[in-house]
Design an enzyme around this catalytic site. Structure first.
Site, short mmCIF file in Angstrom:
data_model
loop_
_atom_site.label_atom_id
_atom_site.label_comp_id
_atom_site.label_asym_id
_atom_site.label_seq_id
_atom_site.Cartn_x
_atom_site.Cartn_y
_atom_site.Cartn_z
N MET A 24 0.84 -1.20 0.00
CA MET A 24 0.00 0.00 0.00
C MET A 24 0.87 1.25 0.00
O MET A 24 1.61 1.48 0.97
CB MET A 24 -0.91 0.02 1.24
CG MET A 24 -2.06 -0.92 1.19
SD MET A 24 -3.00 -0.87 2.72
CE MET A 24 -1.99 -1.85 3.81
N VAL A 25 0.78 1.99 -1.07
CA VAL A 25 1.51 3.25 -1.15
C VAL A 25 1.13 4.13 0.03
O VAL A 25 -0.05 4.22 0.38
CB VAL A 25 1.19 3.96 -2.48
CG1 VAL A 25 1.61 5.41 -2.45
CG2 VAL A 25 1.87 3.24 -3.63
N GLN A 79 7.92 -4.48 -3.60
CA GLN A 79 7.16 -4.35 -4.85
C GLN A 79 7.64 -3.14 -5.67
O GLN A 79 7.87 -2.07 -5.13
CB GLN A 79 5.67 -4.17 -4.57
CG GLN A 79 4.87 -4.24 -5.86
CD GLN A 79 3.42 -3.85 -5.69
OE1 GLN A 79 3.12 -2.71 -5.32
NE2 GLN A 79 2.52 -4.77 -5.97
N CYS A 108 -2.10 -1.95 -10.47
CA CYS A 108 -2.53 -0.58 -10.15
C CYS A 108 -3.38 -0.03 -11.31
O CYS A 108 -2.92 0.05 -12.44
CB CYS A 108 -1.33 0.32 -9.90
SG CYS A 108 -1.86 1.96 -9.41
N GLY A 209 -9.01 -9.19 -2.43
CA GLY A 209 -10.28 -8.53 -2.75
C GLY A 209 -11.44 -9.15 -1.99
O GLY A 209 -11.49 -10.37 -1.83
N ASN A 210 -12.36 -8.31 -1.53
CA ASN A 210 -13.55 -8.77 -0.78
C ASN A 210 -13.25 -9.39 0.56
O ASN A 210 -14.00 -10.25 1.03
CB ASN A 210 -14.33 -9.83 -1.58
CG ASN A 210 -15.23 -9.19 -2.60
OD1 ASN A 210 -15.11 -7.99 -2.85
ND2 ASN A 210 -16.12 -9.96 -3.16
N ALA A 232 -5.71 -5.50 2.17
CA ALA A 232 -5.23 -4.15 2.47
C ALA A 232 -5.99 -3.62 3.68
O ALA A 232 -5.41 -3.16 4.65
CB ALA A 232 -5.45 -3.24 1.27
N GLU A 233 -7.28 -3.75 3.63
CA GLU A 233 -8.08 -3.02 4.61
C GLU A 233 -8.42 -3.82 5.86
O GLU A 233 -8.68 -3.24 6.90
CB GLU A 233 -9.34 -2.51 3.93
CG GLU A 233 -8.96 -1.74 2.69
CD GLU A 233 -9.85 -0.57 2.42
OE1 GLU A 233 -10.70 -0.27 3.26
OE2 GLU A 233 -9.67 0.05 1.37
C1 LIG Z 1 -4.15 3.02 0.32
C2 LIG Z 1 -3.90 1.94 -0.63
C3 LIG Z 1 -2.69 1.86 -1.27
C4 LIG Z 1 -2.43 0.83 -2.17
N1 LIG Z 1 -1.21 0.73 -2.74
C5 LIG Z 1 -0.92 -0.36 -3.50
C6 LIG Z 1 0.40 -0.61 -3.96
O1 LIG Z 1 1.34 0.14 -3.66
N2 LIG Z 1 0.61 -1.69 -4.73
C7 LIG Z 1 -0.39 -2.58 -5.06
O2 LIG Z 1 -0.14 -3.55 -5.76
N3 LIG Z 1 -1.65 -2.37 -4.60
C8 LIG Z 1 -1.92 -1.31 -3.82
N4 LIG Z 1 -3.18 -1.15 -3.31
C9 LIG Z 1 -4.19 -2.15 -3.61
C10 LIG Z 1 -4.21 -3.21 -2.51
O3 LIG Z 1 -2.96 -3.84 -2.43
C11 LIG Z 1 -5.29 -4.23 -2.77
O4 LIG Z 1 -5.01 -4.88 -3.97
C12 LIG Z 1 -6.66 -3.60 -2.86
O5 LIG Z 1 -6.87 -2.63 -1.88
C13 LIG Z 1 -7.74 -4.67 -2.69
O6 LIG Z 1 -7.62 -5.26 -1.44
P1 LIG Z 1 -8.68 -4.96 -0.27
O7 LIG Z 1 -10.00 -5.42 -0.84
O8 LIG Z 1 -8.22 -5.74 0.90
O9 LIG Z 1 -8.65 -3.48 -0.04
C14 LIG Z 1 -3.44 -0.13 -2.42
C15 LIG Z 1 -4.66 -0.04 -1.77
C16 LIG Z 1 -4.89 0.96 -0.87
C17 LIG Z 1 -6.22 1.01 -0.16
#
Ligand SMILES: Cc1cc2nc3c(=O)[nH]c(=O)nc-3n(C[C@H](O)[C@H](O)[C@H](O)COP(=O)(O)O)c2cc1C
Length: 428
Positions: A24-25, A79, A108, A209-210, A232-233
């Site tokens: 996550m950036v 990454q 992305c 995802g999800n 992520a979340e």
């Molecule tokens: C704040 C934020 C930053 C993210 N940065 C990246 C990143 O640097 N590289 C990447 O592959 N995905 C990035 N993602 C996507 C997440 O890795 C993930 O694929 C996406 O949020 C879906 O997962 P989730 O449903 O658990 O949120 C980012 C997501 C969020 C919310």
């Protein structure tokens, strides 16, 4: 030791990790990763790093990786985003000693990735991707992995995954959303796609995802058959929840907050910005805030007002009003600010390059072009403060006034001080 591959790499190097914190950036920096590990994360990713900048800029390397590691933060995958095999491998070579694998971001979907031509916007460039993965697989001492998004068609997604596997990818993270599913169009991730990929490749697969609660993790593992689940979340929500549940987490959170830049804290913070405007955690924790809401509203619920993350802002770029991330941030600070191009002052253009020209430039050029021309022609441009002609004239006048700097007249052969006499005495 030979490089471990596929399942052996996952079970030995990654210790069979099932619970994975997503890259996550601005969020998955060292402090966040350490906090996540305390809460059960078994594998973490760095935020996406820009391969070209990583190769070019020693400070970027230091700030984003070399000073952002510690022994407790393993296993770790770094990454990169990249679109050139050589640059990707150069960056990876500079990073490989600090991690357990190098991941290529092919997921992305943001405007910034479209502009930079990376992430999910490489999804159709199979030949390029093959070359990138092949070269990395050949040159690196650690495995190369990929994080992808799916195509609408399951069979195309499967062929895509198989192509990456064949090129040398040793572990695949599949985010079950398409490139177009972002921001308000995000929708549900398709575990069907993930399951089909899992069945079709012989390398470990992580699902993404999800995942909104711990039960989802188990359900996803069971339904798709993947090796691990990346979220992520969920990680963020768990850490946030734990603040009110365990004093130990509060200490850990404060430690994290102490090491984390305000901008990152604000990204994770479930609270709207406080009086300091930054929404940072120590402030909120010390104020004894109550339980926190989940970070992302569940499907169908209304967007939480106030603390909108940088990411949410960027996601809005896919809407009709396309504002850059910086402009959106400016607009947040000053809601009355307008970016209407018709209200922008119009600048006359440089005759040569099209950049804005200097208003008082004698050549009607921008500063860069003016400097080149004035230097070539030994001319002045007072508008740009360039005085090549004046300086040359001054230096000639000064030289003339210094008799000792005058060119010496060549001495006649044989006269005292002549070349042969000086050389003769020097050799003697
Ligand atoms: C704040 C934020 C930053 C993210 N940065 C990246 C990143 O640097 N590289 C990447 O592959 N995905 C990035 N993602 C996507 C997440 O890795 C993930 O694929 C996406 O949020 C879906 O997962 P989730 O449903 O658990 O949120 C980012 C997501 C969020 C919310």
């Amino acid at each position: 030791m030979p490089k471990l591959q596929g399942f052996e790499f996952w079970s030995r190097t990654l210790r069979g990790a099932r619970h994975v914190v997503a890259p996550m950036v601005d969020q998955s920096e060292l402090a966040w990763r350490l906090l996540s590990r305390r809460h059960g994360a078994q594998l973490c990713y760095t935020p996406m790093l820009h391969a070209q900048v990583f190769v070019r800029d020693a400070n970027y390397r230091k700030e984003n990786l070399y000073c952002e590691v510690c022994p407790e933060d393993r296993p770790l995958i770094v990454q990169f985003c990249a679109n050139d095999p050589e640059v990707f491998v150069q960056a990876a070579l500079l990073a490989q000693d600090y991690c357990d694998a190098i991941d290529l971001n092919l997921g992305c979907p943001q405007m910034i990735a479209k502009r930079g031509h990376y992430g999910a916007f490489l999804q159709d460039e199979w030949d390029l991707l093959q070359r990138m993965i092949l070269l990395a697989h050949e040159k690196l001492s650690v495995p190369v992995t990929c994080k992808i998004r799916v195509f609408p068609e399951i069979d195309k997604t499967v062929r895509y995954a198989q192509m990456l596997e064949k090129a040398g990818c040793q572990l695949l993270t599949v985010h079950g959303r398409t490139k177009e599913q972002k921001g308000p169009l995000s929708g549900a991730a398709s575990w069907e796609h993930i399951k089909a990929v899992r069945k079709a490749v012989a390398i470990p697969v992580f699902a993404n995802g999800n995942i909104q609660c711990l039960q989802d993790v188990e359900r996803c593992l069971r339904d798709t058959g993947v090796q691990g689940v990346m979220s992520a979340e969920l990680g963020a929500a768990r850490a946030v929840d734990s603040i009110s549940e365990a004093p130990d987490s509060l200490v850990a959170t404060s430690e994290w907050a102490a090491h984390c830049p305000c901008s990152s804290q604000q990204q994770h913070s479930p609270w709207p910005p406080g009086p300091c405007g930054c929404g940072c955690w120590p402030l909120k924790v010390s104020l004894g805030s109550a339980r926190c809401p989940p970070l992302r509203p569940r499907e169908g619920s209304k967007e939480r007002a106030g603390a909108r993350s940088k990411r949410a802002l960027e996601e809005e770029e896919c809407g009709t009003e396309v504002l850059s991330k910086n402009k959106q941030k400016k607009q947040l600070r000053n809601p009355h600010k307008t970016f209407d191009p018709s209200l922008k002052p119009k600048y006359a253009k440089c005759d040569q390059c099209g950049n804005p020209k200097g208003n008082r430039c004698v050549f009607s050029l921008c500063r860069g072009c003016c400097k080149k021309r004035a230097s070539k022609e030994t001319a002045d441009c007072p508008g740009h403060g360039l005085l090549f002609k004046t300086k040359l004239e001054k230096s000639l006048a000064w030289k003339e006034a210094q008799p000792e700097l005058q060119e010496p007249q060549p001495a006649a052969p044989g006269t005292p001080g002549g070349f042969s006499e000086v050389m003769g005495s020097a050799l003697a």
